[in-house]
Design a protein around this motif. Structure first.
Motif, PDB file in Angstrom:
ATOM      1  N   ILE A 120      58.307 -26.814 -93.306  1.00 22.31           N
ATOM      2  CA  ILE A 120      59.285 -27.796 -92.833  1.00 22.31           C
ATOM      3  C   ILE A 120      58.695 -29.191 -92.999  1.00 22.31           C
ATOM      4  O   ILE A 120      57.671 -29.504 -92.388  1.00 22.31           O
ATOM      5  CB  ILE A 120      59.648 -27.540 -91.353  1.00 22.31           C
ATOM      6  N   PRO A 121      59.292 -30.036 -93.827  1.00 24.49           N
ATOM      7  CA  PRO A 121      58.770 -31.388 -94.010  1.00 24.49           C
ATOM      8  C   PRO A 121      59.058 -32.256 -92.789  1.00 24.49           C
ATOM      9  O   PRO A 121      59.938 -31.930 -91.976  1.00 24.49           O
ATOM     10  CB  PRO A 121      59.523 -31.888 -95.241  1.00 24.49           C
ATOM     11  N   TYR A 122      58.317 -33.350 -92.674  1.00 26.02           N
ATOM     12  CA  TYR A 122      58.530 -34.257 -91.545  1.00 26.02           C
ATOM     13  C   TYR A 122      59.932 -34.854 -91.589  1.00 26.02           C
ATOM     14  O   TYR A 122      60.433 -35.236 -92.651  1.00 26.02           O
ATOM     15  CB  TYR A 122      57.507 -35.388 -91.555  1.00 26.02           C
ATOM     16  N   SER A 123      60.550 -34.938 -90.450  1.00 26.72           N
ATOM     17  CA  SER A 123      61.844 -35.594 -90.309  1.00 26.72           C
ATOM     18  C   SER A 123      61.909 -36.211 -88.920  1.00 26.72           C
ATOM     19  O   SER A 123      61.589 -35.548 -87.931  1.00 26.72           O
ATOM     20  CB  SER A 123      63.001 -34.599 -90.483  1.00 26.72           C
ATOM     21  N   PRO A 124      62.337 -37.468 -88.809  1.00 25.48           N
ATOM     22  CA  PRO A 124      62.392 -38.117 -87.490  1.00 25.48           C
ATOM     23  C   PRO A 124      63.472 -37.563 -86.582  1.00 25.48           C
ATOM     24  O   PRO A 124      63.533 -37.928 -85.405  1.00 25.48           O
ATOM     25  CB  PRO A 124      62.665 -39.581 -87.843  1.00 25.48           C
ATOM     26  N   VAL A 125      64.322 -36.662 -87.102  1.00 29.64           N
ATOM     27  CA  VAL A 125      65.409 -36.114 -86.283  1.00 29.64           C
ATOM     28  C   VAL A 125      65.294 -34.600 -86.119  1.00 29.64           C
ATOM     29  O   VAL A 125      66.153 -33.982 -85.495  1.00 29.64           O
ATOM     30  CB  VAL A 125      66.783 -36.476 -86.889  1.00 29.64           C
ATOM     31  N   ASP A 126      64.245 -33.995 -86.663  1.00 26.63           N
ATOM     32  CA  ASP A 126      64.067 -32.546 -86.567  1.00 26.63           C
ATOM     33  C   ASP A 126      63.646 -32.180 -85.141  1.00 26.63           C
ATOM     34  O   ASP A 126      62.678 -32.709 -84.613  1.00 26.63           O
ATOM     35  CB  ASP A 126      63.011 -32.081 -87.566  1.00 26.63           C
ATOM     36  N   THR A 127      64.368 -31.248 -84.523  1.00 24.88           N
ATOM     37  CA  THR A 127      64.082 -30.872 -83.131  1.00 24.88           C
ATOM     38  C   THR A 127      63.128 -29.677 -83.030  1.00 24.88           C
ATOM     39  O   THR A 127      62.754 -29.276 -81.929  1.00 24.88           O
ATOM     40  CB  THR A 127      65.387 -30.519 -82.392  1.00 24.88           C
ATOM     41  N   VAL A 128      62.758 -29.094 -84.187  1.00 26.51           N
ATOM     42  CA  VAL A 128      61.883 -27.922 -84.180  1.00 26.51           C
ATOM     43  C   VAL A 128      60.455 -28.295 -84.559  1.00 26.51           C
ATOM     44  O   VAL A 128      59.492 -27.874 -83.902  1.00 26.51           O
ATOM     45  CB  VAL A 128      62.420 -26.847 -85.146  1.00 26.51           C
ATOM     46  N   ARG A 129      60.305 -29.084 -85.601  1.00 29.96           N
ATOM     47  CA  ARG A 129      58.981 -29.408 -86.120  1.00 29.96           C
ATOM     48  C   ARG A 129      58.177 -30.235 -85.111  1.00 29.96           C
ATOM     49  O   ARG A 129      58.714 -31.104 -84.430  1.00 29.96           O
ATOM     50  CB  ARG A 129      59.118 -30.214 -87.422  1.00 29.96           C
ATOM     51  N   TRP A 130      56.879 -29.958 -85.035  1.00 29.39           N
ATOM     52  CA  TRP A 130      56.003 -30.763 -84.212  1.00 29.39           C
ATOM     53  C   TRP A 130      55.860 -32.154 -84.828  1.00 29.39           C
ATOM     54  O   TRP A 130      55.688 -32.299 -86.037  1.00 29.39           O
ATOM     55  CB  TRP A 130      54.624 -30.128 -84.106  1.00 29.39           C
ATOM     56  N   GLN A 131      55.903 -33.190 -83.988  1.00 24.80           N
ATOM     57  CA  GLN A 131      55.748 -34.559 -84.468  1.00 24.80           C
ATOM     58  C   GLN A 131      54.277 -34.972 -84.504  1.00 24.80           C
ATOM     59  O   GLN A 131      53.796 -35.519 -85.481  1.00 24.80           O
ATOM     60  CB  GLN A 131      56.537 -35.520 -83.568  1.00 24.80           C
ATOM     61  N   ASN A 132      53.585 -34.735 -83.420  1.00 17.83           N
ATOM     62  CA  ASN A 132      52.141 -34.970 -83.353  1.00 17.83           C
ATOM     63  C   ASN A 132      51.568 -34.123 -82.218  1.00 17.83           C
ATOM     64  O   ASN A 132      52.318 -33.570 -81.397  1.00 17.83           O
ATOM     65  CB  ASN A 132      51.796 -36.455 -83.186  1.00 17.83           C
ATOM     66  N   VAL A 133      50.258 -34.060 -82.172  1.00 21.78           N
ATOM     67  CA  VAL A 133      49.571 -33.230 -81.171  1.00 21.78           C
ATOM     68  C   VAL A 133      48.413 -34.034 -80.593  1.00 21.78           C
ATOM     69  O   VAL A 133      47.739 -34.780 -81.317  1.00 21.78           O
ATOM     70  CB  VAL A 133      49.041 -31.917 -81.799  1.00 21.78           C
ATOM     71  N   VAL A 134      48.190 -33.875 -79.288  1.00 22.07           N
ATOM     72  CA  VAL A 134      47.062 -34.522 -78.620  1.00 22.07           C
ATOM     73  C   VAL A 134      46.174 -33.461 -77.986  1.00 22.07           C
ATOM     74  O   VAL A 134      46.671 -32.591 -77.258  1.00 22.07           O
ATOM     75  CB  VAL A 134      47.532 -35.523 -77.546  1.00 22.07           C
ATOM     76  N   PHE A 135      44.890 -33.533 -78.299  1.00 20.76           N
ATOM     77  CA  PHE A 135      43.890 -32.741 -77.584  1.00 20.76           C
ATOM     78  C   PHE A 135      43.210 -33.661 -76.579  1.00 20.76           C
ATOM     79  O   PHE A 135      42.660 -34.705 -76.954  1.00 20.76           O
ATOM     80  CB  PHE A 135      42.833 -32.189 -78.553  1.00 20.76           C
ATOM     81  N   GLU A 136      43.249 -33.302 -75.296  1.00 22.66           N
ATOM     82  CA  GLU A 136      42.540 -34.070 -74.279  1.00 22.66           C
ATOM     83  C   GLU A 136      41.077 -33.630 -74.246  1.00 22.66           C
ATOM     84  O   GLU A 136      40.720 -32.612 -74.847  1.00 22.66           O
ATOM     85  CB  GLU A 136      43.173 -33.853 -72.902  1.00 22.66           C
ATOM     86  N   SER A 137      40.251 -34.368 -73.548  1.00 24.21           N
ATOM     87  CA  SER A 137      38.851 -33.957 -73.406  1.00 24.21           C
ATOM     88  C   SER A 137      38.741 -32.725 -72.518  1.00 24.21           C
ATOM     89  O   SER A 137      37.762 -31.984 -72.591  1.00 24.21           O
ATOM     90  CB  SER A 137      38.012 -35.102 -72.819  1.00 24.21           C
ATOM     91  N   TRP A 138      39.729 -32.499 -71.654  1.00 26.51           N
ATOM     92  CA  TRP A 138      39.788 -31.282 -70.858  1.00 26.51           C
ATOM     93  C   TRP A 138      40.704 -30.282 -71.564  1.00 26.51           C
ATOM     94  O   TRP A 138      41.216 -30.555 -72.666  1.00 26.51           O
ATOM     95  CB  TRP A 138      40.272 -31.593 -69.443  1.00 26.51           C
ATOM     96  N   ASN A 139      40.946 -29.138 -70.962  1.00 30.80           N
ATOM     97  CA  ASN A 139      41.653 -28.050 -71.646  1.00 30.80           C
ATOM     98  C   ASN A 139      43.172 -28.211 -71.581  1.00 30.80           C
ATOM     99  O   ASN A 139      43.898 -27.352 -71.096  1.00 30.80           O
ATOM    100  CB  ASN A 139      41.238 -26.693 -71.068  1.00 30.80           C
ATOM    101  N   THR A 140      43.654 -29.321 -72.115  1.00 35.30           N
ATOM    102  CA  THR A 140      45.087 -29.568 -72.232  1.00 35.30           C
ATOM    103  C   THR A 140      45.393 -29.998 -73.651  1.00 35.30           C
ATOM    104  O   THR A 140      44.703 -30.843 -74.222  1.00 35.30           O
ATOM    105  CB  THR A 140      45.561 -30.657 -71.258  1.00 35.30           C
ATOM    106  N   ILE A 141      46.447 -29.405 -74.206  1.00 35.15           N
ATOM    107  CA  ILE A 141      46.981 -29.824 -75.485  1.00 35.15           C
ATOM    108  C   ILE A 141      48.451 -30.178 -75.259  1.00 35.15           C
ATOM    109  O   ILE A 141      49.167 -29.461 -74.550  1.00 35.15           O
ATOM    110  CB  ILE A 141      46.835 -28.721 -76.557  1.00 35.15           C
TER     111      ILE A 141
END
Length: 446
Positions: free
Chosen positions: A314-335
């Motif tokens: 699935i290519p990036y799309s600013p209106v796609d409701t399924v695709r992940w936009q970005n991801v953050v890994f915290e220094s603790w165990n939260t994504i």
């Protein structure tokens, strides 16, 4: 039979004053003394050899309640009914007695003073060592302003200025100390009425979770200040001659020693020990965020370079409701994963201070636009076991296999159903740059 009037002289107690005092006495006694069995259950669960600042706070934050969950004004109504019935019975039984309640009034005021001081100290130290409103997490910094509810915005606005939060905590600590001494109690209560009045209004305006509790503390402060209210009003507003308070408690030698011992124990435990443990906790275990370390050297914001769902890229799309936009890994165990799929906001805003890692959801409460997952690392299998932190999505849990071809890249997969390539972005944050420069007025280089 006598009471202290506005001039400081002693005058006879009137029948209606006696009835009112009896009701107020029982009501405040029920509010001050712990009656809930859950309080004593928690008291028995504490490891007193290794007591934490969270334990001390939770004991100090006690509030009489008759239902599960946070205290409500309905609890106040029940207490008032009980106090009224007890006051009427008390009046009936003492109908023929020449009662003088000055001494009883003094001891009730002592109890309320120390109860209020304890509550203020509990909050004062977690503000002085900025624990109550921590600095926003990396996920919060990568969330749109409009995705937060009002209370989360208020809390984060306080969290980005730890110097101001420290100042508020210092004010509370000083007011609590003033309440411990009879000569300064009214001054401390009066200033606290102004201070906590602002807290109460803020809770209403920003839909906070401490509305009932803050008003309860205001009631305590008003009762303490009422002892000198008429004298102050007569002197400052009416500008009339005003006699000082003429009532002085009489202590036996044994009671005097007990009084000093109890006050010393209070100061030692709730100021010295609690203050030290709060300071240590701010460094080692801030209660708003999990303390379990996350994936080593993975903290950061990641762009979703490749997203394959059920073998369909699935290519990036600013209106796609399924695709992940970005991801953050915290220094603790939260994504946290940003998607355009609507999220039911976790609006729970009751202020809780937890010892356990489970339930520390400050980062995910009051926000939309990202899905927050806590995860456990199975290093042997190279797997992350994810569980949604939002209580509205308790069934949302899954396992991802991870690999790290380079320090700046993470690849996540779940068999043939999901394959995601994440590349870390070298993003800078204005708040952190400003804090590092030592001045908000200096130019920032991005």
């Amino acid at each position: 039979m006598s009471t202290i009037a506005q001039t400081g002289e002693l005058h006879p107690w009137k029948p209606q004053q006696k009835l009112l005092f009896r009701i107020v006495f029982v009501y405040l006694l029920l509010q001050v003394l712990p009656l809930d069995w859950t309080f004593y259950r928690y008291l028995g669960s504490i490891s007193w050899g290794h007591v934490t600042y969270q334990d001390i706070f939770n004991l100090a934050h006690y509030s009489t309640r008759f239902t599960a969950g946070p205290a409500t004004f309905a609890d106040w109504g029940i207490l008032l009914v009980i106090a009224t019935i007890a006051g009427v019975i008390w009046t009936y039984r003492d109908a023929n007695k020449a009662a003088d309640y000055n001494q009883l009034w003094y001891w009730l005021r002592v109890l309320v003073r120390y109860r209020l001081a304890l509550a203020i100290l509990a909050y004062g130290f977690i503000k002085f060592f900025p624990l109550q409103a921590p600095y926003p997490s990396l996920s919060n910094l990568n969330t749109a302003y409009g995705a937060f509810n009002r209370w989360k915005l208020f809390s984060m606005s306080l969290g980005i200025v730890p110097g101001y939060e420290l100042f508020l905590g210092l004010v509370e600590i000083l007011l609590a100390i003033a309440l411990l001494y009879r000569k300064t109690a009214s001054i401390g209560a009066f200033v606290f009425l102004i201070f906590c009045g602002n807290v109460f209004v803020s809770n209403i305006a920003y839909e906070g979770g401490d509305t009932v509790y803050s008003l309860q503390l205001i009631v305590f402060a008003f009762f303490i200040f009422s002892f000198d209210f008429f004298r102050v009003a007569r002197l400052l507003l009416l500008q009339l001659p005003t006699a000082p308070n003429t009532f002085r408690p009489q202590f036996s030698n044994g009671l005097r020693v007990a009084r000093i011992a109890l006050k010393s124990a209070f100061v030692l435990y709730f100021i010295v020990i609690y203050g030290i443990k709060s300071g240590i906790g701010a460094k080692k275990d801030p209660y708003q965020y999990p303390g379990t370390p996350g994936l080593p050297d993975a903290q950061g914001l990641y762009n979703v370079t490749t997203y394959v769902l059920h073998r369909d890229t699935i290519p990036y799309s600013p209106v796609d409701t399924v695709r992940w936009q970005n991801v953050v890994f915290e220094s603790w165990n939260t994504i946290s994963i940003k998607t355009l799929e609507p999220v039911i906001i976790d609006n729970s805003n009751e202020h809780t201070v937890l010892n356990s890692q489970e339930g520390r959801n400050y980062e995910s409460t009051g926000t939309n636009g990202r899905r927050y997952y806590s995860y456990a690392i199975d290093a042997g299998r190279q797997q992350l076991v994810l569980k949604n932190k939002n209580p509205h999505y308790k069934a949302d849990s899954f396992v991802l296999t991870y690999s790290r071809p380079t320090p700046q890249q993470v690849i996540l997969s779940a068999g043939d159903s999901l394959y995601v390539v994440l590349d870390r972005l070298p993003k800078k944050y204005l708040l952190q740059e400003a804090a590092g420069s030592g001045s908000r007025t200096r130019k920032l280089k991005l």
